[in-house]
Design an enzyme around this catalytic site. Sequence first.
Site: not given
Length: 329
Positions: A119, A198, A208, A220, A236, A251, A277
Amino acid sequence: MFPVHRPRRLRTSPQLRGMVRETVLTKNDLIYPLFAVPGEGFAKEVKSMPGVYQLSIDKIVEEAKQVYDLGIPSIILFGIPADKDTDATGAWHDCGIVQTAATAVKQAVPGLVVIADTCLCEYTSHGHCGYLQVGDLTGRVLNDPTLELLKKTAVSQAKAGADIIAPSGMMDGFVTAIRSALDEAGYQDIPIMSYAAKYASAYYGPFRDAAESAPQFGDRRTYQMDPANSREALKEIALDIAEGADMLMVKPALAYMDIIWQVKQACNLPVAAYNVSGEYSMVKAAALNGWIDEKRVVMETLIGFKRAGADLILTYHAKDAARWLEQGN
């Protein structure tokens, strides 16, 4: 008819419960994320993720050895470069931080499977996952020019020794672009683990901090999926399968177990779930306050991902989970 049917008969001992257990979590299911930074002898704990560190390459190697010794088969590498620019140079340069880390780990622990997160947001000065239209402040990434950056990034990561390429930017056509680039460069045997579904999730907040990748403006949501949608996830994954993905990822995981289940039912590829996270940090915060039994909550959550259909789990709990699995129930 009661009392002929008594389900409790099969729960009377740990041995019997183990014999009839439907879903099993093993160390082979686990992938441990690591964050590489420049420097030497550097280990900085991420404030919002207790127990997770930004690590210099030498420390990454030490951690990789420990992961391998615990019986965890794989790591995924994220990089925080010294410098960022609009061309995401640190993502695709042969001396980039992930490339350097991948080479060092493969030399030190050749048996460990190294996945490279492919990424651009950690490497761009604006924090978005590719090229932006000049003057655009909404975060709308230019799709096709960004594919060229992803192709260069994937090839450089494979050249550095990465065993698996994991594109995560949710660009349309990124699997086709990366597959063709890898094949043309002679890396036909390098598999692609696509972040196929995602979502634009609030659960990414602590990541982040760890990856220093928060967007400088906008968000995003023009390229990551709407959390309200499930049929779109199946679209997808169908596209990524047609483009040549070898593995698929969902995710986040915790709020998206229905998506994991649907993806698993819709395909015959290995499915990975990213225990992200925010999910990790919530458990850690509650455990540090004494509100929950950390071991039981973590293991219950991980087995839940497996029960939903995940074949692989990316999780910051991986080292603890491996130790707990070693201890048994």
